[in-house]
Design a protein around this motif. Sequence first.
Motif, PDB file in Angstrom:
ATOM      1  N   MET A 295       0.846  -1.187   0.000  1.00  0.00           N
ATOM      2  CA  MET A 295       0.000   0.000   0.000  1.00  0.00           C
ATOM      3  C   MET A 295       0.884   1.242   0.000  1.00  0.00           C
ATOM      4  N   LEU A 296       0.568   2.193  -0.859  1.00  0.00           N
ATOM      5  CA  LEU A 296       1.325   3.428  -0.968  1.00  0.00           C
ATOM      6  C   LEU A 296       0.492   4.581  -0.422  1.00  0.00           C
ATOM      7  N   VAL A 297       1.063   5.345   0.503  1.00  0.00           N
ATOM      8  CA  VAL A 297       0.384   6.500   1.090  1.00  0.00           C
ATOM      9  C   VAL A 297       1.085   7.762   0.618  1.00  0.00           C
ATOM     10  N   ASP A 298       0.339   8.666   0.008  1.00  0.00           N
ATOM     11  CA  ASP A 298       0.897   9.932  -0.463  1.00  0.00           C
ATOM     12  C   ASP A 298       0.956  10.915   0.706  1.00  0.00           C
ATOM     13  N   ALA A 299       2.150  11.073   1.269  1.00  0.00           N
ATOM     14  CA  ALA A 299       2.345  11.974   2.410  1.00  0.00           C
ATOM     15  C   ALA A 299       2.966  13.295   1.987  1.00  0.00           C
ATOM     16  N   THR A 300       2.885  13.634   0.707  1.00  0.00           N
ATOM     17  CA  THR A 300       3.547  14.844   0.230  1.00  0.00           C
ATOM     18  C   THR A 300       2.780  16.118   0.559  1.00  0.00           C
ATOM     19  N   ALA A 301       1.526  15.998   1.023  1.00  0.00           N
ATOM     20  CA  ALA A 301       0.724  17.190   1.330  1.00  0.00           C
ATOM     21  C   ALA A 301       0.962  17.724   2.734  1.00  0.00           C
ATOM     22  N   ILE A 302       1.840  17.079   3.509  1.00  0.00           N
ATOM     23  CA  ILE A 302       2.073  17.524   4.882  1.00  0.00           C
ATOM     24  C   ILE A 302       2.689  18.927   4.869  1.00  0.00           C
ATOM     25  N   PRO A 303       2.126  19.872   5.623  1.00  0.00           N
ATOM     26  CA  PRO A 303       2.715  21.211   5.684  1.00  0.00           C
ATOM     27  C   PRO A 303       4.001  21.207   6.506  1.00  0.00           C
ATOM     28  N   ALA A 304       4.796  22.253   6.334  1.00  0.00           N
ATOM     29  CA  ALA A 304       6.058  22.338   7.072  1.00  0.00           C
ATOM     30  C   ALA A 304       5.816  22.355   8.569  1.00  0.00           C
ATOM     31  N   GLN A 305       4.767  23.067   9.011  1.00  0.00           N
ATOM     32  CA  GLN A 305       4.401  23.051  10.425  1.00  0.00           C
ATOM     33  C   GLN A 305       3.435  21.898  10.644  1.00  0.00           C
TER      34      GLN A 305
ATOM     35  N   LEU B 215       1.340  24.580  -5.641  1.00  0.00           N
ATOM     36  CA  LEU B 215       0.942  24.334  -7.032  1.00  0.00           C
ATOM     37  C   LEU B 215       1.823  23.282  -7.673  1.00  0.00           C
ATOM     38  N   GLY B 216       3.125  23.333  -7.384  1.00  0.00           N
ATOM     39  CA  GLY B 216       4.025  22.322  -7.931  1.00  0.00           C
ATOM     40  C   GLY B 216       3.687  20.932  -7.423  1.00  0.00           C
ATOM     41  N   ARG B 217       3.364  20.835  -6.140  1.00  0.00           N
ATOM     42  CA  ARG B 217       3.020  19.524  -5.583  1.00  0.00           C
ATOM     43  C   ARG B 217       1.729  18.992  -6.199  1.00  0.00           C
ATOM     44  N   LEU B 218       0.731  19.867  -6.361  1.00  0.00           N
ATOM     45  CA  LEU B 218      -0.531  19.430  -6.938  1.00  0.00           C
ATOM     46  C   LEU B 218      -0.359  18.972  -8.385  1.00  0.00           C
ATOM     47  N   ALA B 219       0.487  19.685  -9.140  1.00  0.00           N
ATOM     48  CA  ALA B 219       0.756  19.260 -10.513  1.00  0.00           C
ATOM     49  C   ALA B 219       1.465  17.907 -10.523  1.00  0.00           C
ATOM     50  N   TRP B 220       2.418  17.722  -9.629  1.00  0.00           N
ATOM     51  CA  TRP B 220       3.110  16.430  -9.536  1.00  0.00           C
ATOM     52  C   TRP B 220       2.147  15.320  -9.144  1.00  0.00           C
ATOM     53  N   GLU B 221       1.228  15.618  -8.234  1.00  0.00           N
ATOM     54  CA  GLU B 221       0.238  14.618  -7.825  1.00  0.00           C
ATOM     55  C   GLU B 221      -0.539  14.102  -9.027  1.00  0.00           C
ATOM     56  N   GLN B 222      -0.918  15.007  -9.922  1.00  0.00           N
ATOM     57  CA  GLN B 222      -1.726  14.608 -11.080  1.00  0.00           C
ATOM     58  C   GLN B 222      -0.907  13.897 -12.158  1.00  0.00           C
ATOM     59  N   TYR B 223       0.319  14.365 -12.411  1.00  0.00           N
ATOM     60  CA  TYR B 223       1.077  13.862 -13.561  1.00  0.00           C
ATOM     61  C   TYR B 223       2.246  12.959 -13.186  1.00  0.00           C
ATOM     62  N   GLY B 224       2.768  13.112 -11.979  1.00  0.00           N
ATOM     63  CA  GLY B 224       3.906  12.290 -11.583  1.00  0.00           C
ATOM     64  C   GLY B 224       3.536  11.107 -10.709  1.00  0.00           C
ATOM     65  N   LEU B 225       2.609  11.321  -9.790  1.00  0.00           N
ATOM     66  CA  LEU B 225       2.268  10.282  -8.821  1.00  0.00           C
ATOM     67  C   LEU B 225       1.738   9.000  -9.454  1.00  0.00           C
ATOM     68  N   PRO B 226       0.838   9.055 -10.453  1.00  0.00           N
ATOM     69  CA  PRO B 226       0.330   7.791 -11.012  1.00  0.00           C
ATOM     70  C   PRO B 226       1.440   6.889 -11.541  1.00  0.00           C
TER      71      PRO B 226
ATOM     72  N   ALA C 136       6.091   1.399  -8.658  1.00  0.00           N
ATOM     73  CA  ALA C 136       6.342   0.805  -7.349  1.00  0.00           C
ATOM     74  C   ALA C 136       5.506  -0.452  -7.123  1.00  0.00           C
ATOM     75  N   GLY C 137       4.572  -0.738  -8.029  1.00  0.00           N
ATOM     76  CA  GLY C 137       3.725  -1.914  -7.879  1.00  0.00           C
ATOM     77  C   GLY C 137       2.712  -1.775  -6.763  1.00  0.00           C
ATOM     78  N   ALA C 138       2.253  -0.545  -6.499  1.00  0.00           N
ATOM     79  CA  ALA C 138       1.300  -0.321  -5.406  1.00  0.00           C
ATOM     80  C   ALA C 138      -0.012  -1.044  -5.691  1.00  0.00           C
ATOM     81  N   ASP C 139      -0.472  -1.835  -4.713  1.00  0.00           N
ATOM     82  CA  ASP C 139      -1.761  -2.504  -4.895  1.00  0.00           C
ATOM     83  C   ASP C 139      -2.917  -1.617  -4.473  1.00  0.00           C
ATOM     84  N   LEU C 140      -2.610  -0.506  -3.777  1.00  0.00           N
ATOM     85  CA  LEU C 140      -3.630   0.468  -3.367  1.00  0.00           C
ATOM     86  C   LEU C 140      -2.941   1.789  -3.099  1.00  0.00           C
ATOM     87  N   LEU C 141      -3.583   2.874  -3.480  1.00  0.00           N
ATOM     88  CA  LEU C 141      -3.079   4.217  -3.200  1.00  0.00           C
ATOM     89  C   LEU C 141      -4.014   4.889  -2.212  1.00  0.00           C
ATOM     90  N   HIS C 142      -3.442   5.426  -1.131  1.00  0.00           N
ATOM     91  CA  HIS C 142      -4.216   6.184  -0.162  1.00  0.00           C
ATOM     92  C   HIS C 142      -3.807   7.644  -0.262  1.00  0.00           C
TER      93      HIS C 142
END
Length: 380
Positions: free
Chosen positions: A1-11, A63-74, A80-86
């Motif tokens: 299972m792959l968890v996208d933790a890239t949205a965590i803010p600095a604080q 904005l860069g992270r959101l663009a990466w989420e749409q075009y890079g993350l898939p 990575a062979g993720a059987d599920l994305l959270h």
Amino acid sequence: MLVDATAIPAQLRGVGRYLDNLLPALVAAGADVVALAQARDRQHFAELGIDCLPGVSVPAGRLGRLAWEQYGLPGVAARAGADLLHSPHYTSPLRWTGPLAVTVHDATFFSNPEWHTRAKGPFFRAATRLAARRADVCIVPAQATADELHSRLGLDPDRVQVAHLGVDTGLFRPPDDAARARARAAAGLEPDEEFVAFLGTLEPRKNVPALIRGWVAACATLQAGRRPPALVLAGGAGWDRELEAAVAAVPAGLRLLRPGYLPLADLPGLLGAAAVVAYPSLGEGFGLPVLEAMACGAAVLTTRRLALPEVGGEAVAYAEPTDDSIADALGWLLSDPQLREQLGQAGLARAARFSWAACAEAHLRGYEHALRRSRQEGRR
């Protein structure tokens, strides 16, 4: 299972606190979890015992992270062979066709758009609609949020998994004298000064101006000769346009302190040392500060809006989110030490029902549902 933790803010707040507690609990439950994290967070996750996918570069900025989420993350998830994305914070990649779980933390972008900024509201409404349409399972922190998604978006209850958040009782517990003293110093309080505490972002839904006015009115009703308690507003600055006017109107002789963010280690001392922890929110998807204050043995005052009664039950005091009601409830609690002690003990007992282990088990049930639904539809 792959968890996208890239949205965590600095604080560390919100989604960061959620993942910091959830991911180790998932690993402890036997789940095979890999996190996608920004470079600044990888060491942090390693210290929590969470594996991060190596060699992934996420652009800086929202904005860069959101663009990466749409075009890079898939592509990253597929390689990575993720059987599920959270996706743990509303948004998810449209190009991902595998099993998908999305956490929707609340539905107030629909029910109360005035609580959010003009840019944030439309964005998260669109993200939530997409999650409701595309996710195999939407994970929510309370039944109140599940009900809102059903009534406002028509989301099938079978595609919603309620996972109440937990509390780390190793950290959030009745503090000792040293912890109380450290927190008092960090907040700018005198060693034995009585105080009312608020913890949270100073944003419109938190209803802090009404709390300030209610506190001022409650102080005026206290026994003659008693020093009025200070009010400590701990948390990040928000966009509440009424806040500064309410602060400016505080009479001379009353102490209002705004220490900003306090270190996580100081929060139990602050919450546990307060005469009352006041959280008169207009509505929450869960209300983690209420649970954490209960776990510290605090007498808590909150409202019956949205998910807050699911958290507080009969172990907290309630007020309407109005100046007069908050004033009456605060005055009542401040004048009755025995009642505060009873609420503190009741809060400890109720907080023990909420664990991150139970939250992780609910997530695992949601993941299993997502996998079944994906198989039934012929997706991988």
